[in-house]
Design a protein around this motif. Sequence first.
Motif, PDB file in Angstrom:
ATOM      1  N   SER A 265       0.898  -0.909   0.085  1.00  0.00           N
ATOM      2  CA  SER A 265      -0.015   0.290  -0.270  1.00  0.00           C
ATOM      3  C   SER A 265       1.135   1.210  -0.038  1.00  0.00           C
ATOM      4  O   SER A 265       0.445   2.068  -0.856  1.00  0.00           O
ATOM      5  N   GLY A 266       1.912   1.307   0.457  1.00  0.00           N
ATOM      6  CA  GLY A 266       3.074   2.648   0.628  1.00  0.00           C
ATOM      7  C   GLY A 266       3.192   3.172  -0.765  1.00  0.00           C
ATOM      8  O   GLY A 266       2.850   3.874  -1.110  1.00  0.00           O
TER       9      GLY A 266
ATOM     10  N   LEU B 266     -15.678   0.641  -7.693  1.00  0.00           N
ATOM     11  CA  LEU B 266     -15.845   2.077  -7.728  1.00  0.00           C
ATOM     12  C   LEU B 266     -16.328   2.898  -7.327  1.00  0.00           C
ATOM     13  O   LEU B 266     -16.625   3.976  -7.238  1.00  0.00           O
ATOM     14  N   MET B 267     -18.165   2.352  -7.680  1.00  0.00           N
ATOM     15  CA  MET B 267     -19.139   3.071  -7.121  1.00  0.00           C
ATOM     16  C   MET B 267     -19.571   3.877  -6.183  1.00  0.00           C
ATOM     17  O   MET B 267     -20.285   4.799  -5.808  1.00  0.00           O
ATOM     18  N   GLY B 268     -19.646   2.461  -5.137  1.00  0.00           N
ATOM     19  CA  GLY B 268     -19.567   3.001  -3.697  1.00  0.00           C
ATOM     20  C   GLY B 268     -20.627   3.202  -3.285  1.00  0.00           C
ATOM     21  O   GLY B 268     -20.970   3.238  -2.292  1.00  0.00           O
ATOM     22  N   ASN B 269     -21.437   1.978  -3.590  1.00  0.00           N
ATOM     23  CA  ASN B 269     -23.101   1.972  -3.444  1.00  0.00           C
ATOM     24  C   ASN B 269     -23.782   0.676  -3.091  1.00  0.00           C
ATOM     25  O   ASN B 269     -24.317   0.457  -3.346  1.00  0.00           O
TER      26      ASN B 269
ATOM     27  N   GLU C 148      -7.625   4.254  -2.936  1.00  0.00           N
ATOM     28  CA  GLU C 148      -6.744   3.376  -3.884  1.00  0.00           C
ATOM     29  C   GLU C 148      -7.508   3.489  -6.251  1.00  0.00           C
ATOM     30  O   GLU C 148      -7.716   3.101  -6.458  1.00  0.00           O
ATOM     31  N   TYR C 149      -6.782   4.763  -6.162  1.00  0.00           N
ATOM     32  CA  TYR C 149      -7.152   5.226  -7.317  1.00  0.00           C
ATOM     33  C   TYR C 149      -6.067   4.140  -8.503  1.00  0.00           C
ATOM     34  O   TYR C 149      -6.709   4.095  -9.232  1.00  0.00           O
ATOM     35  N   ILE C 150      -4.795   4.287  -7.483  1.00  0.00           N
ATOM     36  CA  ILE C 150      -4.243   3.231  -8.881  1.00  0.00           C
ATOM     37  C   ILE C 150      -4.235   2.476  -8.697  1.00  0.00           C
ATOM     38  O   ILE C 150      -4.307   1.010  -9.458  1.00  0.00           O
ATOM     39  N   PHE C 151      -4.709   1.155  -7.877  1.00  0.00           N
ATOM     40  CA  PHE C 151      -4.923  -0.126  -7.965  1.00  0.00           C
ATOM     41  C   PHE C 151      -6.618  -0.574  -8.623  1.00  0.00           C
ATOM     42  O   PHE C 151      -6.991  -1.015  -9.329  1.00  0.00           O
ATOM     43  N   GLY C 152      -7.490   0.834  -8.280  1.00  0.00           N
ATOM     44  CA  GLY C 152      -8.838   0.379  -9.657  1.00  0.00           C
ATOM     45  C   GLY C 152      -8.313   0.616 -10.766  1.00  0.00           C
ATOM     46  O   GLY C 152      -9.004   0.074 -11.393  1.00  0.00           O
ATOM     47  N   ALA C 153      -8.086   1.481 -11.368  1.00  0.00           N
ATOM     48  CA  ALA C 153      -7.033   1.278 -12.169  1.00  0.00           C
ATOM     49  C   ALA C 153      -6.124   0.628 -12.932  1.00  0.00           C
ATOM     50  O   ALA C 153      -6.657  -0.364 -14.456  1.00  0.00           O
TER      51      ALA C 153
END
Length: 267
Positions: A110-111, A227-230, A239-244
């Motif tokens: 994660s770092g 990504l949606m959160g719902n 975690e935008y890097i992990f999502g992409a």
Amino acid sequence: MTQGKISVANKAPGMEGQQQANGSSSYENGFPAGDHELFTTFSWDDQKVRRVFIRKVYTILLIQLLVTLGVVALFTFCDPVKDYVQANPGWYWASYAVFFATYLTLACCSGPRRHFPWNLILLTIFTLSMAYLTGMLSSYYNTTSVLLCLGITALVCLSVTVFSFQTKFDFTSCQGVIFVLLMTLFFSGLILAILLPFQYVPWLHAVYAVLGAGVFTLFLAFDTQLLMGNRRHSLSPEEYIFGALNIYLDIIYIFTFFLQLFGTNRE
């Protein structure tokens, strides 16, 4: 490669202080809460945070796909480059080693994944290595086949993305089913690899390609809904890097399996 896709954690950013203020436990539904969790089961109250997060993920993803498309086009249409990469397979294995090392670093640590500029540097190296692998694979197929598979992949991914945003069905709650399908794909590939040196079985390879495309299409729906959160589980906005990374890999693997299924080898 699927590390982190089916693991779960429960604390949303900012919830720890609220739990301490209420004197509640740091565990929710049996999962420990911590500062570096990948997923959360809480929806984000701030809609702006979610929109910014999704926009950031898809901006990075678009850049990754454009770079990969450029490399695939270069390796497919430029004969000198195509001949060079096919004559030097050592670059393929070097790229694979770089891909594997950077993926493990981004997926497991994660770092580096959360800290600028290391996260973008590692993601750039990862994208270039994966683009090289995809481009070299494409160079062995007929140009028309590559273009056809690119078109099919684009339509499938667009349809799955729109469906994932619109449907009420929660793919994030189907981790067990996706894991079983992934294990089926893994052992099918293992059997195919064992049989290949002795005899090529076209129908078995076709079944493997269909299964692979189906599994990673489900992964694309799963990762999109994270990504949606719902939904039941969602990806932390940090975690935008992990999502992409995950969505990019899903799309690349869908393309490569379609290429194996519909592609025609060059004469």
